[in-house]
Design an enzyme around this catalytic site. Structure first.
Site, PDB file in Angstrom:
ATOM      1  N   HIS A 183       8.855  11.705   2.158  1.00 37.09           N
ATOM      2  CA  HIS A 183       8.803  10.358   2.726  1.00 37.09           C
ATOM      3  C   HIS A 183       9.503  10.297   4.072  1.00 37.09           C
ATOM      4  O   HIS A 183       8.946   9.832   5.072  1.00 37.09           O
ATOM      5  CB  HIS A 183       9.426   9.347   1.758  1.00 37.09           C
ATOM      6  CG  HIS A 183       9.183   7.930   2.146  1.00 37.09           C
ATOM      7  ND1 HIS A 183       9.928   7.288   3.117  1.00 37.09           N
ATOM      8  CD2 HIS A 183       8.287   7.020   1.700  1.00 37.09           C
ATOM      9  CE1 HIS A 183       9.490   6.043   3.256  1.00 37.09           C
ATOM     10  NE2 HIS A 183       8.500   5.856   2.415  1.00 37.09           N
ATOM     11  N   GLU A 213       7.988   9.537   7.629  1.00 36.58           N
ATOM     12  CA  GLU A 213       8.800   8.601   8.405  1.00 36.58           C
ATOM     13  C   GLU A 213      10.133   9.187   8.852  1.00 36.58           C
ATOM     14  O   GLU A 213      11.092   8.450   9.063  1.00 36.58           O
ATOM     15  CB  GLU A 213       9.034   7.326   7.578  1.00 36.58           C
ATOM     16  CG  GLU A 213       7.740   6.602   7.213  1.00 36.58           C
ATOM     17  CD  GLU A 213       7.985   5.354   6.374  1.00 36.58           C
ATOM     18  OE1 GLU A 213       9.154   4.960   6.224  1.00 36.58           O
ATOM     19  OE2 GLU A 213       6.999   4.778   5.879  1.00 36.58           O
ATOM     20  N   HIS A 245       1.192   6.956   0.252  1.00 38.51           N
ATOM     21  CA  HIS A 245       1.420   7.979   1.272  1.00 38.51           C
ATOM     22  C   HIS A 245       0.603   9.233   0.988  1.00 38.51           C
ATOM     23  O   HIS A 245      -0.001   9.817   1.904  1.00 38.51           O
ATOM     24  CB  HIS A 245       2.907   8.332   1.341  1.00 38.51           C
ATOM     25  CG  HIS A 245       3.733   7.304   2.041  1.00 38.51           C
ATOM     26  ND1 HIS A 245       3.424   6.820   3.289  1.00 38.51           N
ATOM     27  CD2 HIS A 245       4.874   6.670   1.661  1.00 38.51           C
ATOM     28  CE1 HIS A 245       4.329   5.927   3.668  1.00 38.51           C
ATOM     29  NE2 HIS A 245       5.220   5.816   2.687  1.00 38.51           N
TER      30      HIS A 245
END
Length: 300
Positions: A183, A213, A245
């Site tokens: 992530h 991210e 995602h």
């Protein structure tokens, strides 16, 4: 046998000590009533609004209930965005605060809260700050212990590398690369992703870690793939669930997805849409953390 007046004062401290030693098996409720110890488990995930992600949550729920057959298990999502999105669909999921409040109202005195996050980032720190406030609260809980996320210690890193390696599709050859999508976060704990790269590189130089991210970025991933001169790439989530995602940013057909970007760069991509919690070897690491947390609840 007769006691003199002074003997009573020598006996009294001993009686008080006996009473105090008897107290730990009870958690005091209001108005002087003693409530028996009631233990529970709260599982806290970031959450997902995609039905396909439920496979990971089901695997976790099944494993926890098998390991703790007599302990009530509750769930909460730490992401407010996910909770609000699900609420619009008529699915109400507790936040850590509401879940703990309900457990407190139900009389739970000892609660093991297990983080189902990958790193000790913002979400994990939020859980710590939130649920530990319930410990010692008037008419609250006697003991709250939070289990560590997947990656926390050096031992966790090594175990996770071994578990992920054992979960890679068998048809993958050493010439093929495996890209793990994490992530990522602006939180300092993002360092766990570059650290993961270090550990994976020692085990297999064609395992590459990237984030959506944070860092390493997709550009970093591309550079490493070109340096290794691989032709085929397996794309796998480095997240507990294969949610939005994984299915869109990683394996989607949009021009800016990782699969599309890497395909344009000349790599043949093979997405693997399974969250890490769906692999028993990885799930066992979270389970070990929960067992440690539960053990530290004690009885008083």
């Amino acid at each position: 046998m007769q006691y003199r007046f002074g003997d009573r004062f020598r006996i009294l401290p001993a009686l008080v000590l006996v009473l105090l030693l008897a107290l730990p098996s009870f958690a005091f409720a209001g108005h002087g009533d003693a409530a028996p110890v009631k233990k529970g488990i709260l599982l806290v995930a970031f959450g997902s609004s995609m039905p396909q992600a439920q496979a990971s949550f089901d695997a976790i729920d099944k494993a926890v209930k098998k390991a703790f057959p007599d302990v009530p298990v509750r769930w909460a999502y730490s992401s407010a965005i996910i909770r609000h999105k699900l609420a619009k669909e008529g699915k109400l999921i507790d936040s850590p605060v509401s879940a703990m409040s309900k457990m407190m109202d139900e009389g739970f005195t000892h609660v093991a809260v297990q983080s189902l996050h990958t790193i000790p980032g913002e979400e994990y720190c939020g859980i710590l700050e939130t649920v530990e406030k319930f410990e010692g609260m008037p008419k609250g809980m006697t003991k709250v212990v939070v289990g560590k996320p997947l990656l926390y210690s050096n031992d966790d890193m090594q175990k996770t590398v071994a578990a992920v390696l054992s979960s890679i599709p068998k048809e993958r050859t050493k010439k093929d690369a495996v890209v793990l999508m994490g992530h990522g976060t602006p939180h300092p704990a993002n360092i766990y992703y570059p650290a993961s790269q270090y550990y994976f590189s020692k085990a297999d130089p064609n395992i590459i870690v990237g984030t959506v991210e944070g860092t390493p970025t997709l550009d970093d991933v591309k550079a490493m793939l070109k340096k290794r001169k691989v032709k085929k790439v397996y794309l796998m989530p480095y997240m507990s669930v294969a949610g939005d995602h994984a299915r869109n940013d990683m394996a989607g057909d949009e021009p800016d997805s990782w699969k599309s970007e890497l395909t344009k760069a000349g790599f043949k991509c093979v997405p693997v849409l399974k969250g890490t919690a769906e692999y028993p070897a990885v799930l066992d690491i979270w389970m070990d953390h929960l067992k440690v947390a539960y053990k530290h609840l004690g009885n008083n």
